[in-house]
Scaffold this active site. Sequence first.
Site, mmCIF file in Angstrom:
data_model
loop_
_atom_site.group_PDB
_atom_site.id
_atom_site.type_symbol
_atom_site.label_atom_id
_atom_site.label_comp_id
_atom_site.label_asym_id
_atom_site.label_seq_id
_atom_site.Cartn_x
_atom_site.Cartn_y
_atom_site.Cartn_z
ATOM 1 N N ASN A 1 29.054 -4.202 83.483
ATOM 2 C CA ASN A 1 28.163 -4.438 82.345
ATOM 3 C C ASN A 1 28.882 -4.280 81.002
ATOM 4 O OD1 ASN A 1 26.350 -4.757 84.356
ATOM 5 N ND2 ASN A 1 25.102 -2.960 83.885
ATOM 6 N N HIS B 1 14.497 -39.772 49.640
ATOM 7 C CA HIS B 1 13.543 -40.526 50.473
ATOM 8 C C HIS B 1 14.175 -41.822 50.985
ATOM 9 C CE1 HIS B 1 10.338 -37.933 48.703
ATOM 10 N NE2 HIS B 1 11.084 -38.056 47.618
ATOM 11 N N SER C 1 30.391 -54.127 72.251
ATOM 12 C CA SER C 1 29.301 -54.312 73.194
ATOM 13 C C SER C 1 29.817 -55.156 74.352
ATOM 14 C CB SER C 1 28.136 -55.031 72.499
ATOM 15 O OG SER C 1 27.321 -55.681 73.451
ATOM 16 N N LYS D 1 29.475 -57.177 68.014
ATOM 17 C CA LYS D 1 29.087 -55.789 67.696
ATOM 18 C C LYS D 1 30.268 -54.861 67.461
ATOM 19 C CE LYS D 1 25.486 -54.207 67.631
ATOM 20 N NZ LYS D 1 24.602 -53.774 68.715
ATOM 21 N N ASN E 1 30.027 -50.772 67.048
ATOM 22 C CA ASN E 1 29.001 -49.720 67.034
ATOM 23 C C ASN E 1 29.566 -48.346 66.664
ATOM 24 O OD1 ASN E 1 27.050 -51.575 67.940
ATOM 25 N ND2 ASN E 1 27.652 -51.249 70.069
ATOM 26 N N GLU F 1 26.755 -41.564 66.569
ATOM 27 C CA GLU F 1 25.540 -41.427 67.377
ATOM 28 C C GLU F 1 25.666 -40.291 68.380
ATOM 29 O OE1 GLU F 1 23.836 -45.792 67.986
ATOM 30 O OE2 GLU F 1 26.008 -45.689 68.135
ATOM 31 N N GLN G 1 23.508 -13.101 82.798
ATOM 32 C CA GLN G 1 24.625 -13.925 83.271
ATOM 33 C C GLN G 1 24.468 -15.380 82.805
ATOM 34 O OE1 GLN G 1 26.392 -13.229 87.242
ATOM 35 N NE2 GLN G 1 25.692 -15.279 87.729
ATOM 36 N N LYS H 1 26.259 -17.422 79.481
ATOM 37 C CA LYS H 1 27.563 -18.062 79.314
ATOM 38 C C LYS H 1 27.563 -19.597 79.363
ATOM 39 C CE LYS H 1 29.025 -14.619 81.802
ATOM 40 N NZ LYS H 1 28.092 -13.613 81.227
HETATM 41 N N1 ARG Z 1 28.588 -11.731 86.079
HETATM 42 C C1 ARG Z 1 27.793 -10.766 85.374
HETATM 43 C C2 ARG Z 1 27.329 -11.373 84.043
HETATM 44 O O1 ARG Z 1 27.908 -12.293 83.610
HETATM 45 C C3 ARG Z 1 28.579 -9.534 85.108
HETATM 46 C C4 ARG Z 1 27.802 -8.278 85.078
HETATM 47 C C5 ARG Z 1 27.218 -7.990 86.399
HETATM 48 N N2 ARG Z 1 26.575 -6.737 86.456
HETATM 49 C C6 ARG Z 1 25.742 -6.452 87.433
HETATM 50 N N3 ARG Z 1 25.218 -5.288 87.414
HETATM 51 N N4 ARG Z 1 25.370 -7.305 88.339
HETATM 52 O O2 ARG Z 1 26.391 -10.935 83.460
#
Ligand code: ARG
Length: 478
Positions: free
Chosen positions: A134, A180, A301, A307, A309, A314, A346, A349
Amino acid sequence: MRCPLRSNERAGLHARQFSANLFPSSTMWHGRFTQDTSSLVQQFGESVSYDWRLFPHDIAGSIAHARAQQNAGLLTADEFQKIESGLREIEKEILDGKFEFKTSLEDIHMNIEAELTRRIGPTGAKLHAARSRNDQVATDTRLYCRTQIGEIMTAATKLQYALLDRAEKFAASMMPGYTHLQRGQPVTAGHHFLAYVEMLERDKSRLADCLKRLNICPLGSGALAGSTINLDRQAIAAELGFDGVTSNSMDAIADRDYIAELLFTISLCGAHLSRLSEDLILWCTAEFSFVQLSDAHTTGSSLMPQKKNPDVCELTRGKTGRLIGNLLNLLTNLKGLPLTYNRDLQEDKPPLFDSVDTLKLVLAVNAEMVAALEMNEEKCCAAASDPMLLATDLADYLVRKGVPFRQAHELVGKAVAESIRTKTPLDALDLAAIDPAYGPDAAEVFSVERALTARTNPGAPSVANVRAEISRWQKQLA
Ligand code: ARG
């Protein structure tokens, strides 16, 4: 399992391999359990297929942690050496694409630790004393964000340089400024480009601000309540380049504010570039024809041969939707979580990595495209020569003759109506016939050059101001 990598990942990181079930998942917690984790749960819960990119930070964090363990008498100098060189070997193998990640070991943290222990034996098993995944993941993620903020700032500066270069080339190119999306008052293309340099500078200052708050080390917070083994947190933080240590173990474990701030900053930067895209998309229509994007930054195109583009613009606009979605993704995840760590975290990420990768690419491609764009100065100038753009200046003329502004506004409004009714350009009307307040010098108002030259207050678009701003930016960015 092989994981396809994005093209913008560091060279040498291709050929990364993933495999399932080479280690029983119970390796890390077999004491309490009698059954192995189901393979479906392993597939469901693994994060190593994406969090592997935290590896340089995980290794740096582990080395700093091990050094503190040695200083606390938990490791001999020899054991520390074994851990450090084992981790460096693993790092090199990952960089060379030779390391095999195991999804059965869930995440990057367990993959590295298990492999270290496999290589150096029981000493490797000492490393996890006084830490938890953690505080480990919180540390790694902060270090990742810190590195990426630096890269985003560099990419943003490159785009600022490209905008500055175009601002310089078209510093005196007159064009209408719009509100506008209706023609308003004359500006220059240089002034317009410099507006985006300003936005990017604010984005960079938000990134720097975000960096200040995130560069605090959570390592030592343990699972949520620190540890009975007190390692030197200040020393660990200093080794990792943090400015200090977190003050509340529960907050440190639960905190993902720094990701939310970064995702917001990225979203706003995306919104700025999306607005630039919108300007350019409009400007390269046949109707505007203000800008010419290079062939290298446009597409054709498959059906319509004529064209050309503006796909880069975009896609920038489209990808900004994803950036904003990633921010909402994280905030929605966080809002229901009790303290402290919950596995939901988790899921922080994928949006983080996606937003960082996307913005870096968006900035780079826009820098390239802006550097190569050309303004169609004749078209811009023709549009800026619309005398209606100087209606406000005509009212200012009356104000200088002593007419109160509201009355001047109405008088000019009448002239505009007359111009529309009689299909006579505003600058060809007999203004004195409309009101005696108009003197014979009123005709002089209808010079776009004069109108621009008169706008000398700070922030206004006179060519002299634009040139001064360009040299200010050149100094500031250098
Ligand atoms: N892979 C976990 C995350 O990205 C890491 C921490 C996991 N901790 C646990 N108590 N399961 O959050």
